[in-house]
Design a protein around this motif. Structure first.
Motif, short mmCIF file in Angstrom:
data_model
loop_
_atom_site.label_atom_id
_atom_site.label_comp_id
_atom_site.label_asym_id
_atom_site.label_seq_id
_atom_site.Cartn_x
_atom_site.Cartn_y
_atom_site.Cartn_z
N SER A 58 0.83 -1.19 0.00
CA SER A 58 0.00 0.00 0.00
C SER A 58 0.88 1.25 0.00
O SER A 58 1.86 1.34 0.73
N SER A 83 -5.85 1.72 7.88
CA SER A 83 -6.58 1.63 6.61
C SER A 83 -5.63 1.84 5.44
O SER A 83 -4.90 2.84 5.39
N ALA A 84 -5.66 0.91 4.49
CA ALA A 84 -4.90 1.05 3.25
C ALA A 84 -5.85 1.62 2.20
O ALA A 84 -6.65 0.89 1.61
N ARG A 85 -5.78 2.92 2.00
CA ARG A 85 -6.79 3.60 1.18
C ARG A 85 -6.76 3.16 -0.27
O ARG A 85 -7.82 3.12 -0.93
N ASP A 86 -5.58 2.83 -0.80
CA ASP A 86 -5.52 2.42 -2.21
C ASP A 86 -6.09 1.01 -2.39
O ASP A 86 -6.82 0.75 -3.35
N LEU A 87 -5.78 0.10 -1.47
CA LEU A 87 -6.41 -1.23 -1.53
C LEU A 87 -7.92 -1.10 -1.38
O LEU A 87 -8.70 -1.74 -2.10
N GLN A 88 -8.33 -0.26 -0.45
CA GLN A 88 -9.75 -0.09 -0.13
C GLN A 88 -10.53 0.46 -1.32
O GLN A 88 -11.64 0.00 -1.62
N SER A 89 -9.98 1.44 -2.03
CA SER A 89 -10.73 2.07 -3.11
C SER A 89 -10.92 1.13 -4.29
O SER A 89 -11.94 1.17 -4.97
N GLU A 106 -10.92 -2.38 -4.13
CA GLU A 106 -11.71 -3.56 -3.78
C GLU A 106 -13.10 -3.21 -3.26
O GLU A 106 -13.97 -4.09 -3.17
N PRO A 122 -15.35 -2.44 2.71
CA PRO A 122 -14.01 -2.73 3.23
C PRO A 122 -13.73 -4.23 3.36
O PRO A 122 -14.56 -5.01 3.79
N GLY A 142 -8.31 -3.86 2.75
CA GLY A 142 -7.83 -2.53 3.09
C GLY A 142 -7.99 -2.21 4.57
O GLY A 142 -7.44 -1.21 5.05
N LYS A 143 -8.72 -3.05 5.30
CA LYS A 143 -8.96 -2.83 6.73
C LYS A 143 -8.51 -4.01 7.60
O LYS A 143 -8.18 -3.84 8.77
#
Length: 390
Positions: free
Chosen positions: A173, A215-221, A223, A229, A232-233
């Motif tokens: 991330s 929180s990994a914002r790039d993974l989250q956005s 997936e 979530p 990313g969480k």
């Protein structure tokens, strides 16, 4: 026997008495209560088997009347003499996860945070989605990666959205973030098919911890559509080692902000369960934000009522968190996504501009609240340092 004298300005005086699990060089994990700079070993001070366990769960399951009875005994104990072998200096105590986490749910209860994220992620749409003011939005997290303060957090890897190629990339991330939150610990569970009303909140919830929902914002956005979530969480959620009983927060109870439109009947009633808790977020030692929990739109009693309205059971050790605590001004934002406005407005940390977390960064979230004796009590801190991806 020892008389423990605590300075009047200590955030861990006799009106607080939070519970934790600790070990020492000569003995394994057991339950203690913090008073000033000491830990009182309850297995020795009270001589009860449930406090010799390496978690609070056995005590939590005993219920509200028992919690009150033990708190009363502790109030007498700490204002008198404590057995010498029950007193441990805080520096000699190693803190552990205070309870076995059964389930973990995270909510999204701050209107400021939800509005900010809506503006960042959906700039051409209305910030709040249509359901937000009708129910406490949440997701079911991963209990197995809840860790105690001080545990290192490894930068997560996963799929990153396309950046010019035909498909996603894979790697660490690049937009690792924090979320400053308050968590609530269930002591007495509920049966499948039953509901917990807001009025029954204090019969089921024992106390409060601080939470950092990394929180990994790039993974989250990438997936997150359409189910929300996931990776990313789920890699890490940190909590403070001390569980502050609800009984210690009576003076902090306030009304929530006005809720318009009026919530449905199952979310009404139960008294004042807004909480006047003031958080502080330090990034590599620099305080960058002071999020106010009093601004949270949904109360924890409403969160628990919504969590169980479909008949979902709760269990001893369940943890549910508030979601990011953010106020209306930038110095009150509880995530770096907001604080740096998605990376476009860097924050000065250690004399240089920063947006998201780098390897080696340390974040410390702490909090205080009004106490019963007119002084502020402490909720301790949740600390975590970022380690390089593996």
């Amino acid at each position: 026997m020892t008389v423990l004298e605590v300075p009047g300005d200590s955030p861990f005086g006799t009106s607080n008495l939070p519970y934790g699990v600790f070990s020492t060089a000569d003995a394994g994990p057991r339950v203690g209560v913090r008073l000033g700079e000491w830990v009182i070993d309850l297995s020795r001070a009270l001589g009860e088997e449930c406090f010799a366990h390496p978690s609070l769960n056995a005590f939590l399951a005993q219920g509200r009347a028992r919690w009150a009875e033990v708190r009363g005994r502790l109030a007498e104990l700490v204002t008198g003499e404590v057995p010498d072998d029950a007193v441990v200096g805080l520096g000699a105590a190693r803190m552990h996860l205070p309870f076995e986490v059964a389930d973990y749910v995270d909510f999204y209860a701050s209107q400021s945070h939800a509005t900010n994220l809506g503006r960042l992620l959906r700039p051409d749409s209305v910030p709040l989605l249509p359901n937000w003011k009708h129910l406490p939005v949440g997701y079911h997290g991963r209990s197995g990666t809840v860790v105690v303060s001080g545990t290192g957090v490894v930068r997560p890897c996963g799929q990153l959205g396309p950046t010019g190629g035909p498909g996603p990339d894979f790697g660490p991330s690049r937009r690792l973030d924090i979320e400053a939150e308050v968590g609530f610990v269930v002591g007495v569970g509920s049966e499948p098919g039953s509901r917990i009303t807001p009025a029954e909140f204090a019969d089921h919830v024992f106390g409060v911890v601080l939470v950092n929902d990394w929180s990994a914002r790039d993974l989250q956005s990438w997936e997150g559509a359409p189910l929300g979530p996931f990776l990313g969480k789920s890699f890490a959620t940190s909590i403070s080692p001390w569980v502050v009983p609800l009984a210690a927060l009576e003076a902090a109870r306030i009304d929530t902000p006005a809720q318009v439109p009026e919530p449905l009947p199952y979310l009404r009633g139960g008294g004042r369960w807004g909480l006047d808790i003031e958080l502080s977020v330090a990034w590599n030692g620099d305080v960058v934000s002071r999020p106010p929990f009093r601004e949270m739109y949904w109360s924890p009693a409403q969160m628990l009522a919504h969590l169980t309205v479909n008949g979902a059971r709760t269990r001893t050790g369940d943890l549910f968190a508030s979601g990011t605590v953010s106020g209306p001004t930038r110095d009150q934002y509880g995530s770096f996504m907001e604080l740096s406005w998605g990376g476009s407005e860097p924050v000065t940390v250690g004399g240089r501009p920063r947006t998201f977390l780098e390897d080696g960064d340390e974040v410390v979230i702490s909090a205080t609240a009004p106490g019963g004796d007119g002084r502020r009590i402490g909720l301790g801190e949740v600390r975590g340092r970022v380690a390089a991806a593996r």
